[in-house]
Design a protein around this motif. Structure first.
Motif, PDB file in Angstrom:
ATOM      1  N   LEU A  15       0.832  -1.200   0.000  1.00 21.04           N
ATOM      2  CA  LEU A  15       0.000   0.000   0.000  1.00 21.04           C
ATOM      3  C   LEU A  15       0.867   1.251   0.000  1.00 21.04           C
ATOM      4  O   LEU A  15       1.895   1.311   0.687  1.00 21.04           O
ATOM      5  CB  LEU A  15      -0.896   0.024   1.236  1.00 21.04           C
ATOM      6  N   ALA A  16       0.435   2.241  -0.747  1.00 12.15           N
ATOM      7  CA  ALA A  16       1.103   3.535  -0.728  1.00 12.15           C
ATOM      8  C   ALA A  16       0.916   4.157   0.651  1.00 12.15           C
ATOM      9  O   ALA A  16      -0.147   4.016   1.261  1.00 12.15           O
ATOM     10  CB  ALA A  16       0.498   4.441  -1.791  1.00 12.15           C
ATOM     11  N   PRO A  17       1.934   4.828   1.173  1.00 13.07           N
ATOM     12  CA  PRO A  17       1.783   5.492   2.467  1.00 13.07           C
ATOM     13  C   PRO A  17       0.661   6.524   2.418  1.00 13.07           C
ATOM     14  O   PRO A  17       0.442   7.166   1.392  1.00 13.07           O
ATOM     15  CB  PRO A  17       3.138   6.178   2.679  1.00 13.07           C
ATOM     16  N   GLY A  18      -0.051   6.690   3.526  1.00 12.26           N
ATOM     17  CA  GLY A  18      -1.121   7.670   3.617  1.00 12.26           C
ATOM     18  C   GLY A  18      -2.228   7.210   4.539  1.00 12.26           C
ATOM     19  O   GLY A  18      -2.103   6.212   5.246  1.00 12.26           O
ATOM     20  N   SER A  19      -3.335   7.929   4.497  1.00 15.79           N
ATOM     21  CA  SER A  19      -4.501   7.627   5.334  1.00 15.79           C
ATOM     22  C   SER A  19      -5.466   6.725   4.587  1.00 15.79           C
ATOM     23  O   SER A  19      -5.789   6.979   3.420  1.00 15.79           O
ATOM     24  CB  SER A  19      -5.217   8.913   5.735  1.00 15.79           C
ATOM     25  N   TYR A  20      -5.932   5.705   5.279  1.00 13.66           N
ATOM     26  CA  TYR A  20      -6.898   4.761   4.727  1.00 13.66           C
ATOM     27  C   TYR A  20      -8.143   4.771   5.606  1.00 13.66           C
ATOM     28  O   TYR A  20      -8.031   4.735   6.832  1.00 13.66           O
ATOM     29  CB  TYR A  20      -6.305   3.349   4.654  1.00 13.66           C
ATOM     30  N   THR A  21      -9.312   4.842   4.973  1.00 16.16           N
ATOM     31  CA  THR A  21     -10.571   4.805   5.698  1.00 16.16           C
ATOM     32  C   THR A  21     -11.143   3.400   5.597  1.00 16.16           C
ATOM     33  O   THR A  21     -11.313   2.865   4.492  1.00 16.16           O
ATOM     34  CB  THR A  21     -11.577   5.822   5.124  1.00 16.16           C
ATOM     35  N   VAL A  22     -11.427   2.810   6.757  1.00 16.88           N
ATOM     36  CA  VAL A  22     -11.986   1.465   6.834  1.00 16.88           C
ATOM     37  C   VAL A  22     -13.432   1.632   7.296  1.00 16.88           C
ATOM     38  O   VAL A  22     -13.690   2.045   8.432  1.00 16.88           O
ATOM     39  CB  VAL A  22     -11.191   0.587   7.834  1.00 16.88           C
ATOM     40  N   SER A  23     -14.394   1.343   6.397  1.00 17.61           N
ATOM     41  CA  SER A  23     -15.816   1.503   6.694  1.00 17.61           C
ATOM     42  C   SER A  23     -16.497   0.145   6.679  1.00 17.61           C
ATOM     43  O   SER A  23     -16.392  -0.591   5.696  1.00 17.61           O
ATOM     44  CB  SER A  23     -16.482   2.409   5.659  1.00 17.61           C
ATOM     45  N   ALA A  24     -17.195  -0.164   7.770  1.00 10.61           N
ATOM     46  CA  ALA A  24     -17.879  -1.454   7.887  1.00 10.61           C
ATOM     47  C   ALA A  24     -19.388  -1.243   7.920  1.00 10.61           C
ATOM     48  O   ALA A  24     -19.876  -0.347   8.606  1.00 10.61           O
ATOM     49  CB  ALA A  24     -17.414  -2.174   9.149  1.00 10.61           C
ATOM     50  N   ALA A  25     -20.107  -2.076   7.186  1.00 14.78           N
ATOM     51  CA  ALA A  25     -21.565  -2.002   7.143  1.00 14.78           C
ATOM     52  C   ALA A  25     -22.162  -3.079   8.045  1.00 14.78           C
ATOM     53  O   ALA A  25     -21.499  -4.059   8.402  1.00 14.78           O
ATOM     54  CB  ALA A  25     -22.057  -2.193   5.711  1.00 14.78           C
ATOM     55  N   ASN A  26     -23.423  -2.882   8.406  1.00 15.48           N
ATOM     56  CA  ASN A  26     -24.136  -3.888   9.191  1.00 15.48           C
ATOM     57  C   ASN A  26     -24.208  -5.195   8.414  1.00 15.48           C
ATOM     58  O   ASN A  26     -24.221  -5.198   7.184  1.00 15.48           O
ATOM     59  CB  ASN A  26     -25.565  -3.419   9.488  1.00 15.48           C
ATOM     60  N   VAL A  27     -24.285  -6.314   9.159  1.00 20.76           N
ATOM     61  CA  VAL A  27     -24.404  -7.632   8.548  1.00 20.76           C
ATOM     62  C   VAL A  27     -25.604  -8.339   9.178  1.00 20.76           C
ATOM     63  O   VAL A  27     -25.732  -8.382  10.399  1.00 20.76           O
ATOM     64  CB  VAL A  27     -23.120  -8.473   8.768  1.00 20.76           C
ATOM     65  N   LEU A  28     -26.474  -8.895   8.336  1.00 17.02           N
ATOM     66  CA  LEU A  28     -27.619  -9.674   8.808  1.00 17.02           C
ATOM     67  C   LEU A  28     -27.265 -11.143   8.699  1.00 17.02           C
ATOM     68  O   LEU A  28     -26.922 -11.630   7.620  1.00 17.02           O
ATOM     69  CB  LEU A  28     -28.860  -9.363   7.966  1.00 17.02           C
ATOM     70  N   THR A  29     -27.301 -11.853   9.822  1.00 18.12           N
ATOM     71  CA  THR A  29     -26.960 -13.268   9.822  1.00 18.12           C
ATOM     72  C   THR A  29     -27.866 -14.027  10.779  1.00 18.12           C
ATOM     73  O   THR A  29     -28.034 -13.624  11.930  1.00 18.12           O
ATOM     74  CB  THR A  29     -25.479 -13.498  10.188  1.00 18.12           C
ATOM     75  N   PRO A  35     -15.764   0.052  15.455  1.00 16.07           N
ATOM     76  CA  PRO A  35     -16.450   1.255  14.994  1.00 16.07           C
ATOM     77  C   PRO A  35     -16.942   1.058  13.560  1.00 16.07           C
ATOM     78  O   PRO A  35     -16.373   0.266  12.817  1.00 16.07           O
ATOM     79  CB  PRO A  35     -15.357   2.317  15.050  1.00 16.07           C
ATOM     80  N   PRO A  36     -17.980   1.792  13.160  1.00 15.58           N
ATOM     81  CA  PRO A  36     -18.469   1.658  11.789  1.00 15.58           C
ATOM     82  C   PRO A  36     -17.491   2.243  10.768  1.00 15.58           C
ATOM     83  O   PRO A  36     -17.482   1.840   9.613  1.00 15.58           O
ATOM     84  CB  PRO A  36     -19.790   2.408  11.791  1.00 15.58           C
ATOM     85  N   SER A  37     -16.668   3.202  11.204  1.00 14.08           N
ATOM     86  CA  SER A  37     -15.678   3.797  10.307  1.00 14.08           C
ATOM     87  C   SER A  37     -14.466   4.221  11.130  1.00 14.08           C
ATOM     88  O   SER A  37     -14.607   4.670  12.266  1.00 14.08           O
ATOM     89  CB  SER A  37     -16.272   5.005   9.586  1.00 14.08           C
ATOM     90  N   GLN A  38     -13.286   4.054  10.548  1.00 14.57           N
ATOM     91  CA  GLN A  38     -12.058   4.471  11.217  1.00 14.57           C
ATOM     92  C   GLN A  38     -11.032   4.850  10.156  1.00 14.57           C
ATOM     93  O   GLN A  38     -11.063   4.355   9.040  1.00 14.57           O
ATOM     94  CB  GLN A  38     -11.520   3.371  12.126  1.00 14.57           C
ATOM     95  N   THR A  39     -10.128   5.742  10.537  1.00 13.38           N
ATOM     96  CA  THR A  39      -9.046   6.149   9.651  1.00 13.38           C
ATOM     97  C   THR A  39      -7.746   5.624  10.230  1.00 13.38           C
ATOM     98  O   THR A  39      -7.475   5.784  11.422  1.00 13.38           O
ATOM     99  CB  THR A  39      -8.994   7.685   9.522  1.00 13.38           C
ATOM    100  N   VAL A  40      -6.962   4.974   9.368  1.00 19.72           N
ATOM    101  CA  VAL A  40      -5.709   4.354   9.793  1.00 19.72           C
ATOM    102  C   VAL A  40      -4.587   4.886   8.913  1.00 19.72           C
ATOM    103  O   VAL A  40      -4.718   4.944   7.694  1.00 19.72           O
ATOM    104  CB  VAL A  40      -5.797   2.816   9.655  1.00 19.72           C
TER     105      VAL A  40
END
Length: 124
Positions: free
Chosen positions: A79-93, A102-107
């Motif tokens: 991965l290129a250096p920088g900020s990555y946003t990790v967004s997770a959606a609800n899951v029905l199971t 968290p539903p969204s985070q920046t790494v």
């Protein structure tokens, strides 16, 4: 196992994973990728709280129009250096709705390092 105990065990496991990831330890992600002296890094995605065989719904966005869908724990490399946003959606199971925390985070990903993002799904 009670929900509180399960949550505590999950928190302990996440803390251990983060501690191990912080230790680093060489590998193909370190060094120069030949792109003008700019090295690459990696991003480990940890996923907890989903029944075995259930896919997560996570989108990772980053520099240079980077976009990757993640459904299982994985490590994204080169991965290129920088900020990555990790967004997770609800899951029905199994009729139960599981919400990501968290539903969204920046790494931040730096050259020669491995960043970690953790998503824990909770049944509502």
């Amino acid at each position: 196992m009670s929900v509180a105990l399960r949550f505590s065990v999950c928190q302990c496991f996440v803390a251990c994973c983060l501690a191990l990831a912080a230790c680093g330890g060489g590998g193909e992600d370190e060094g120069n990728d030949g792109a003008g002296g700019m090295g690459t890094g990696s991003l480990a995605i940890s996923i907890f709280g989903l029944p075995s065989g259930t896919s997560a719904d996570i989108t990772v966005l980053g520099p240079g129009e980077f976009r990757q869908t993640v459904t299982q724990p994985t490590t994204l490399s080169n991965l290129a250096p920088g900020s990555y946003t990790v967004s997770a959606a609800n899951v029905l199971t199994g009729g139960a709705l599981r919400k990501p925390q968290p539903p969204s985070q920046t790494v931040g990903v730096a050259a020669g390092t491995r960043a970690v993002a953790t998503v824990a799904y909770e049944e509502t």
